[in-house]
Motif scaffolding. Structure first.
Motif, PDB file in Angstrom:
ATOM      1  N   LEU A  49       8.700  62.749 111.020  1.00 53.21           N
ATOM      2  CA  LEU A  49       7.927  61.591 110.580  1.00 53.21           C
ATOM      3  C   LEU A  49       7.976  61.431 109.063  1.00 53.21           C
ATOM      4  CD1 LEU A  49       4.830  62.106 112.908  1.00 53.21           C
ATOM      5  CD2 LEU A  49       6.795  60.585 113.273  1.00 53.21           C
ATOM      6  N   ILE A  50       8.092  62.557 108.353  1.00 55.06           N
ATOM      7  CA  ILE A  50       8.282  62.485 106.895  1.00 55.06           C
ATOM      8  C   ILE A  50       9.627  61.835 106.587  1.00 55.06           C
ATOM      9  CG2 ILE A  50       8.581  63.868 104.804  1.00 55.06           C
ATOM     10  CD1 ILE A  50       6.617  65.882 105.987  1.00 55.06           C
ATOM     11  N   LEU A  51      10.659  62.214 107.332  1.00 52.19           N
ATOM     12  CA  LEU A  51      11.975  61.607 107.144  1.00 52.19           C
ATOM     13  C   LEU A  51      11.918  60.107 107.412  1.00 52.19           C
ATOM     14  CD1 LEU A  51      14.292  64.257 108.882  1.00 52.19           C
ATOM     15  CD2 LEU A  51      13.783  64.025 106.444  1.00 52.19           C
ATOM     16  N   ILE A  52      11.167  59.707 108.440  1.00 54.00           N
ATOM     17  CA  ILE A  52      11.034  58.284 108.762  1.00 54.00           C
ATOM     18  C   ILE A  52      10.345  57.536 107.624  1.00 54.00           C
ATOM     19  CG2 ILE A  52       9.824  56.663 110.281  1.00 54.00           C
ATOM     20  CD1 ILE A  52      10.357  58.627 112.567  1.00 54.00           C
ATOM     21  N   GLY A  53       9.283  58.121 107.098  1.00 51.02           N
ATOM     22  CA  GLY A  53       8.568  57.475 106.004  1.00 51.02           C
ATOM     23  C   GLY A  53       9.411  57.344 104.748  1.00 51.02           C
ATOM     24  N   ARG A  54      10.151  58.382 104.423  1.00 48.13           N
ATOM     25  CA  ARG A  54      10.977  58.337 103.210  1.00 48.13           C
ATOM     26  C   ARG A  54      12.130  57.358 103.374  1.00 48.13           C
ATOM     27  NH1 ARG A  54      13.642  62.173 101.394  1.00 48.13           N
ATOM     28  NH2 ARG A  54      13.150  61.911  99.198  1.00 48.13           N
ATOM     29  N   ALA A  55      12.729  57.326 104.559  1.00 46.54           N
ATOM     30  CA  ALA A  55      13.832  56.391 104.785  1.00 46.54           C
ATOM     31  C   ALA A  55      13.362  54.946 104.735  1.00 46.54           C
ATOM     32  CB  ALA A  55      14.485  56.677 106.141  1.00 46.54           C
ATOM     33  N   GLY A  56      12.086  54.707 105.067  1.00 42.76           N
ATOM     34  CA  GLY A  56      11.568  53.350 105.055  1.00 42.76           C
ATOM     35  C   GLY A  56      11.091  52.875 103.701  1.00 42.76           C
ATOM     36  N   THR A  57      10.926  53.772 102.749  1.00 41.72           N
ATOM     37  CA  THR A  57      10.363  53.391 101.452  1.00 41.72           C
ATOM     38  C   THR A  57      11.288  53.676 100.273  1.00 41.72           C
ATOM     39  OG1 THR A  57       9.235  55.544 101.359  1.00 41.72           O
ATOM     40  CG2 THR A  57       7.985  53.678 102.229  1.00 41.72           C
ATOM     41  N   GLN A  58      12.459  54.269 100.532  1.00 34.47           N
ATOM     42  CA  GLN A  58      13.382  54.598  99.439  1.00 34.47           C
ATOM     43  C   GLN A  58      14.795  54.190  99.817  1.00 34.47           C
ATOM     44  OE1 GLN A  58      12.959  58.492  97.570  1.00 34.47           O
ATOM     45  NE2 GLN A  58      11.047  58.840  98.657  1.00 34.47           N
ATOM     46  N   GLY A  59      15.631  53.971  98.807  1.00 32.77           N
ATOM     47  CA  GLY A  59      17.032  53.675  99.044  1.00 32.77           C
ATOM     48  C   GLY A  59      17.775  54.908  99.537  1.00 32.77           C
ATOM     49  N   LEU A  60      18.636  54.736 100.536  1.00 30.33           N
ATOM     50  CA  LEU A  60      19.305  55.886 101.146  1.00 30.33           C
ATOM     51  C   LEU A  60      20.238  56.612 100.183  1.00 30.33           C
ATOM     52  CD1 LEU A  60      20.163  54.726 104.784  1.00 30.33           C
ATOM     53  CD2 LEU A  60      18.103  55.832 103.893  1.00 30.33           C
ATOM     54  N   LEU A  61      20.760  55.917  99.200  1.00 28.93           N
ATOM     55  CA  LEU A  61      21.695  56.535  98.258  1.00 28.93           C
ATOM     56  C   LEU A  61      21.044  56.867  96.922  1.00 28.93           C
ATOM     57  CD1 LEU A  61      24.900  54.386  98.934  1.00 28.93           C
ATOM     58  CD2 LEU A  61      24.276  56.591  99.910  1.00 28.93           C
ATOM     59  N   ARG A 455      -2.510  65.742 105.299  1.00 34.46           N
ATOM     60  CA  ARG A 455      -2.494  65.275 103.906  1.00 34.46           C
ATOM     61  C   ARG A 455      -1.469  65.996 103.046  1.00 34.46           C
ATOM     62  NH1 ARG A 455      -7.607  63.723 100.595  1.00 34.46           N
ATOM     63  NH2 ARG A 455      -5.967  62.422  99.721  1.00 34.46           N
ATOM     64  N   VAL A 456      -1.065  67.204 103.458  1.00 37.03           N
ATOM     65  CA  VAL A 456      -0.064  67.920 102.663  1.00 37.03           C
ATOM     66  C   VAL A 456       1.244  67.144 102.607  1.00 37.03           C
ATOM     67  CG1 VAL A 456      -1.050  70.193 103.085  1.00 37.03           C
ATOM     68  CG2 VAL A 456       0.623  69.273 104.696  1.00 37.03           C
ATOM     69  N   ALA A 457       1.430  66.199 103.536  1.00 38.63           N
ATOM     70  CA  ALA A 457       2.663  65.410 103.556  1.00 38.63           C
ATOM     71  C   ALA A 457       2.539  64.105 102.765  1.00 38.63           C
ATOM     72  CB  ALA A 457       3.049  65.094 104.994  1.00 38.63           C
ATOM     73  N   TRP A 458       1.418  63.909 102.054  1.00 34.39           N
ATOM     74  CA  TRP A 458       1.216  62.666 101.297  1.00 34.39           C
ATOM     75  C   TRP A 458       2.403  62.405 100.370  1.00 34.39           C
ATOM     76  CZ3 TRP A 458       0.936  60.744  96.391  1.00 34.39           C
ATOM     77  CH2 TRP A 458       0.288  59.495  96.239  1.00 34.39           C
ATOM     78  N   PRO A 459       2.861  61.157 100.233  1.00 36.91           N
ATOM     79  CA  PRO A 459       2.312  59.919 100.800  1.00 36.91           C
ATOM     80  C   PRO A 459       2.908  59.522 102.149  1.00 36.91           C
ATOM     81  CG  PRO A 459       4.016  59.377  99.233  1.00 36.91           C
ATOM     82  CD  PRO A 459       3.924  60.888  99.238  1.00 36.91           C
ATOM     83  N   GLU A 460       3.758  60.393 102.722  1.00 34.45           N
ATOM     84  CA  GLU A 460       4.394  60.015 103.976  1.00 34.45           C
ATOM     85  C   GLU A 460       3.420  59.985 105.141  1.00 34.45           C
ATOM     86  OE1 GLU A 460       7.041  58.840 103.181  1.00 34.45           O
ATOM     87  OE2 GLU A 460       7.363  59.924 101.309  1.00 34.45           O
ATOM     88  N   ASN A 461       2.189  60.515 104.949  1.00 34.73           N
ATOM     89  CA  ASN A 461       1.190  60.435 106.010  1.00 34.73           C
ATOM     90  C   ASN A 461       0.421  59.121 105.979  1.00 34.73           C
ATOM     91  OD1 ASN A 461      -0.264  61.069 103.628  1.00 34.73           O
ATOM     92  ND2 ASN A 461      -1.957  61.890 104.849  1.00 34.73           N
ATOM     93  N   LEU A 462       0.763  58.226 105.069  1.00 32.69           N
ATOM     94  CA  LEU A 462       0.138  56.911 105.022  1.00 32.69           C
ATOM     95  C   LEU A 462       0.801  55.980 106.025  1.00 32.69           C
ATOM     96  CD1 LEU A 462      -0.193  56.390 101.160  1.00 32.69           C
ATOM     97  CD2 LEU A 462      -1.976  57.106 102.770  1.00 32.69           C
ATOM     98  N   ALA A 463       0.006  55.131 106.642  1.00 35.49           N
ATOM     99  CA  ALA A 463       0.544  54.192 107.622  1.00 35.49           C
ATOM    100  C   ALA A 463       1.597  53.278 107.000  1.00 35.49           C
ATOM    101  CB  ALA A 463      -0.585  53.354 108.224  1.00 35.49           C
ATOM    102  N   SER A 464       1.425  52.926 105.726  1.00 37.93           N
ATOM    103  CA  SER A 464       2.391  52.049 105.059  1.00 37.93           C
ATOM    104  C   SER A 464       3.762  52.693 104.927  1.00 37.93           C
ATOM    105  CB  SER A 464       1.872  51.659 103.674  1.00 37.93           C
ATOM    106  OG  SER A 464       1.687  52.823 102.868  1.00 37.93           O
ATOM    107  N   HIS A 465       3.815  54.014 104.902  1.00 36.77           N
ATOM    108  CA  HIS A 465       5.095  54.717 104.838  1.00 36.77           C
ATOM    109  C   HIS A 465       5.652  54.964 106.240  1.00 36.77           C
ATOM    110  CE1 HIS A 465       5.367  56.195 100.509  1.00 36.77           C
ATOM    111  NE2 HIS A 465       4.294  55.414 100.542  1.00 36.77           N
ATOM    112  N   MET A 466       4.788  55.489 107.126  1.00 38.21           N
ATOM    113  CA  MET A 466       5.278  55.847 108.460  1.00 38.21           C
ATOM    114  C   MET A 466       5.817  54.639 109.202  1.00 38.21           C
ATOM    115  SD  MET A 466       3.340  57.968 111.487  1.00 38.21           S
ATOM    116  CE  MET A 466       3.159  59.375 110.404  1.00 38.21           C
ATOM    117  N   PHE A 467       5.167  53.476 109.050  1.00 39.88           N
ATOM    118  CA  PHE A 467       5.558  52.292 109.801  1.00 39.88           C
ATOM    119  C   PHE A 467       6.257  51.257 108.919  1.00 39.88           C
ATOM    120  CE2 PHE A 467       1.751  54.035 111.928  1.00 39.88           C
ATOM    121  CZ  PHE A 467       2.354  54.416 113.116  1.00 39.88           C
ATOM    122  N   ALA A 468       6.825  51.694 107.818  1.00 35.22           N
ATOM    123  CA  ALA A 468       7.443  50.758 106.878  1.00 35.22           C
ATOM    124  C   ALA A 468       8.606  49.997 107.497  1.00 35.22           C
ATOM    125  CB  ALA A 468       7.916  51.512 105.632  1.00 35.22           C
ATOM    126  N   LEU A 469       9.351  50.629 108.407  1.00 32.35           N
ATOM    127  CA  LEU A 469      10.544  49.997 108.961  1.00 32.35           C
ATOM    128  C   LEU A 469      10.256  49.101 110.158  1.00 32.35           C
ATOM    129  CD1 LEU A 469      13.096  52.941 108.707  1.00 32.35           C
ATOM    130  CD2 LEU A 469      13.040  50.863 107.338  1.00 32.35           C
TER     131      LEU A 469
END
Length: 604
Positions: A49-61, A455-469
Motif C-alpha cells: 500500500l505504501i508502494l501504491i501511495g508513492r506511485a500515485g503521488t510521485q513521478g515514476l522516473l 502512522r509510521v508510514a506517513w504520508p502514505e497512510n493518508l487517503a489522498s495518497h492511498m487512493f490517488a490513482l
C-alpha cells in the motif's frame, strides 16, 4: 550415417539425463502451481500500500521516487516495476500476483541452470532442487508482494551469477564475467542485500574447485575470475556509497544482545524446523505479517534431519568440512545486517520467525548441497553406494519433506488470507465513487485505519495518497463543506467534529471574530492542544467569495475557501497550541467567525 538406416541407441547417461531433466521440469511446474495459488489468493498488504501511495503521488522516473529510503532499503528497480504495474492497474491484484509468479519462474530457472552447471543431469540434482522448490523457508518472502519484489530478482541474480562464476573459472570464457556483472547490477537494483552475491559466487566456485581436488582453489578461482571479482567489487563499493547517501544511518542498532537473540531464534524456530518442512503452524496479529510457531515435534525432527544429513555427508564425502562451514556462516551472516537495522529492546523475537529474510539462504544452501555431491567419496563408504535400499530411503525422505512442506504452506496460506485489507479497499472504492456522485465537495483528507496502514508510514497512510490513482472519487483537500470520512471498514460515512477543545466566543458583538485583510485574528481555545492532526469546525458569515489562511499556534498554514452568506467549513489543522490564527487573503473580504469545536473526526 548408420548403415541400412538403423537407429543408434543413445548412451545410458543421455537417457538418464533426459529423464532427470523431465522430472525437474515436472517439479518446477508443480512448484509454480503452488506459488500461483499463494499469489492469486493473496492481496496487497502494508508495504504494498505504501508502494501504491508513492506511485500515485510521485513521478515514476523521479530520483525521489526511485531512490527513497524505504525502511532501510534502496530498491529503485522494485519501485520502478511496482510503479509501472500500479499505474496500469491500481488496486488490481491479479497483475501484481502475475508478476510474482513470473519472477518466481525466472528465479527457479536460474537455480536449475546453476544446479545443472555444477552437477549436470545427475539424479542427485533433484535433491537440492526439491529442497529449494518446496521448503516453507521461502514462502513468506514470496507471498508478500513488496518482499517478493525484493527477494525474487535477488535470488535469480544470485543463482545466475554463481553459475556464471563456475563457468568462467571452468572455461575461461570472459563473456561470463560480463553477464555476471550485468546481472549482479540488476539484482542490486531490487535489493541492497544482493551485495552478498559476489561473495557467495566466489565461495561456490572456490568450494567446487576444492572438492574437485584443487588444494589452491582460492588462488585458482581468484586468478581465473579476476575480471569478474574486480568489476563486482567496484560495483559493490559504488553501491555502498549510494546506500549510505540514501539511507538514514541512525536506524542502525548496536544492540548486539538482541541481534544475537534474533539470530538464534531464526535458527531454532526458522531454519531448523524448515529442514523438516516446518513450521507447520503460524500465528498472526493484525496488522503484522504471519510468523512461524513450530511445535516441539517439528523442531526435534529438524534437528534430527540436520544431524542425519551432517553425519551421512561426513561419512560419505571427503573435503566436506569447508562446505558445511560456509553454509553455517552464510546462514548467520545473511541475517546480521537485517537484524542490526531492526533490533532494539522493543523488538519482538517473532520478527525472526517471519522467515521473510531467508530466500537467499535457501538458494545458497541448494548450491552448496550440489557442491557437496561433487566431492569424492570416502573409502569404506561403499555401503552408501547405489542400491534399492538407498533409493527407498531417499525417496521416502523426499516425499515426507514435500508432504510436511505442503502442510506448512497450506497453513500459511490460510492465515495469510485472513486480512482486513481486501474488504477495506473494496468498501472504500465503492464509497468514494458514491461520494463523488452525490456531492461536488472535496473530502477532508484523513489517515486510513491503523489495521490497514499505521502512522509510521506517513504520508502514505493518508487517503489522498492511498487512493490517488482512483479516477472515480472526490478530491481530497484540507478543507471541505461536507464532512465525510472512511470508517474502520472503509465505508464512507457522514461525520462530525468531536469537542476536544472549543474556540472561545469572540469579542465583536453579533460577529464573534471579525477577520479582514488588514486585521488578522487570533482565536483562543478553551485549552491547549498537543501535537496532532486536528479538525476545526468553522461557522462563519462572509460578505463575498474569497479565502482565509488558518493555522494553529504551532503548525503549518492552510488555505480555506469561503463563500458569501452564512456557511460552515471543516478545516484540517496540524500542529499544537492554544489558539487558531486567521487572516483574510482576498481584498475587501470580511468574515465573522463564531465559536465551534476543534477535535477529531468521528462518524456521525
Amino acid at each position: 550415417m548408420p548403415r541400412h538406416g538403423r537407429r543408434v541407441r543413445p548412451p545410458e547417461a543421455a537417457i538418464r539425463g533426459n529423464r532427470v531433466a523431465q522430472i525437474a521440469v515436472a517439479l518446477i511446474a508443480a512448484h509454480l502451481a503452488v506459488r500461483a495459488v499463494l499469489a492469486f489468493g493473496g492481496f496487497f498488504y502494508w508495504d504494498d500500500l505504501i508502494l501504491i501511495g508513492r506511485a500515485g503521488t510521485q513521478g515514476l522516473l523521479s530520483p525521489s521516487f526511485l531512490f527513497d529510503d524505504h525502511d532501510g532499503h534502496v530498491m529503485p528497480g522494485a519501485f520502478l516495476l511496482s510503479g509501472a504495474i500500479i499505474r496500469v492497474a491500481p488496486f488490481s491484484w491479479w497483475l501484481a500476483a502475475l508478476s510474482l509468479v513470473v519472477l518466481q519462474l525466472l528465479a527457479t530457472l536460474a537455480l536449475l541452470r546453476a544446479l545443472h552447471t555444477i552437477l549436470g543431469w545427475r539424479p542427485v540434482l533433484l535433491i537440492p532442487l526439491v529442497f529449494a522448490l518446496f521448503t516453507p523457508l521461502a514462502v513468506p518472502g514470496f507471498a508478500w508482494w513488496a518482499a517478493g519484489l525484493n527477494s525474487l530478482p535477488m535470488i535469480a541474480a544470485l543463482a545466475w551469477v554463481c553459475a556464471d562464476a563456475v563457468l568462467l573459472v571452468r572455461t575461461g570464457i570472459q563473456r561470463y564475467a560480463v553477464t555476471a556483472v550485468l546481472v549482479y547490477v540488476g539484482g542490486l537494483m531490487f535489493f541492497e542485500k544482493a551485495a552478498v552475491i559476489p561473495f557467495a559466487a566466489f565461495a561456490v566456485a572456490a568450494l567446487l574447485a576444492y572438492v574437485g581436488g584443487d588444494r589452491a582453489a582460492v588462488v585458482t578461482v581468484w586468478r581465473r575470475g579476476i575480471r569478474l571479482w574486480a568489476a563486482a567489487g567496484a560495483v559493490t563499493v559504488a553501491w555502498v556509497g549510494v546506500y549510505l547517501l540514501v539511507v538514514d544511518q541512525q536506524r542502525w542498532s548496536l544492540d548486539f544482545a538482541m541481534t544475537w537473540d534474533l539470530l538464534w531464534r531464526s535458527v531454532t524456530h526458522g531454519i531448523v524446523p524448515g529442514l523438516a518442512g516446518g513450521p507447520w503452524e503460524w500465528q498472526r496479529w493484525a496488522p503484522a505479517s504471519p510468523w512461524g510457531t513450530p511445535t516441539g515435534a517439528v523442531m526435534i525432527l529438524g534437528w534430527l534431519a540436520l544431524a542425519a544429513v551432517f553425519a551421512v555427508s561426513v561419512a560419505r564425502k571427503q573435503r566436506i568440512g569447508p562446505v558445511w562451514a560456509v553454509a553455517v556462516g552464510y546462514a548467520l551472516a545473511c541475517q546480521v545486517p537485517i537484524y542490526l537495522m531492526r533490533s532494539s529492546r522493543f523488538t519482538a523475537l517473532e520478527l525472526a520467525q517471519t522467515l521473510r529474510y531467508l530466500p537467499d539462504f535457501v538458494v545458497v544452501s541448494a548450491l552448496l548441497m550440489a557442491v557437496g555431491f561433487c566431492a569424492p567419496n570416502r573409502g569404506g563408504s561403499g555401503w552408501l553406494n547405489t542400491s534399492a535400499a538407498r533409493t527407498a530411503v531417499v525417496v521416502t525422505a523426499v516425499v515426507a519433506f514435500v508432504a510436511s512442506s505442503a502442510y506448512s504452506t497450506v497453513t500459511f496460506n490460510r492465515i495469510w488470507r485472513d486480512s482486513p485489507v481486501p474488504a477495506y479497499i473494496a468498501n472504500a472504492r465503492a464509497g468514494l465513487a458514491e461520494a463523488r456522485a452525490n456531492s461536488n465537495a472535496p473530502m477532508l483528507d484523513q489517515e486510513v485505519d491503523p489495521l490497514i496502514l499505521q502512522r509510521v508510514a506517513w504520508p502514505e497512510n493518508l487517503a489522498s495518497h492511498m487512493f490517488a490513482l482512483l479516477d472515480d472519487r472526490p478530491e481530497f483537500a484540507a478543507a471541505t463543506t461536507d464532512l465525510r470520512m472512511l470508517d474502520r471498514q472503509g465505508r464512507v460515512v457522514d461525520a462530525l467534529v468531536t469537542w476536544v477543545r472549543a474556540i472561545r466566543p469572540g469579542p465583536a458583538q453579533q460577529c464573534g471574530y471579525l477577520v479582514q485583510p488588514d486585521f488578522p485574528v487570533r482565536m483562543p481555545l478553551d485549552g491547549p492542544l498537543l501535537p496532532a492532526d486536528w479538525t476545526a469546525e468553522i461557522n462563519y458569515l462572509a460578505n463575498s467569495d474569497g479565502s482565509l489562511t488558518m493555522s494553529l499556534a504551532e503548525g503549518p498554514e492552510v488555505k480555506v475557501p469561503v463563500r458569501p452568506g452564512l456557511n460552515r467549513v471543516f478545516v484540517r489543522l496540524a500542529g499544537a497550541g492554544d489558539a487558531v490564527n486567521v487572516r483574510a487573503n482576498t481584498a475587501a473580504l470580511s468574515v465573522c467567525i463564531s465559536p465551534g469545536p476543534v477535535g477529531f473526526v468521528a462518524p456521525r
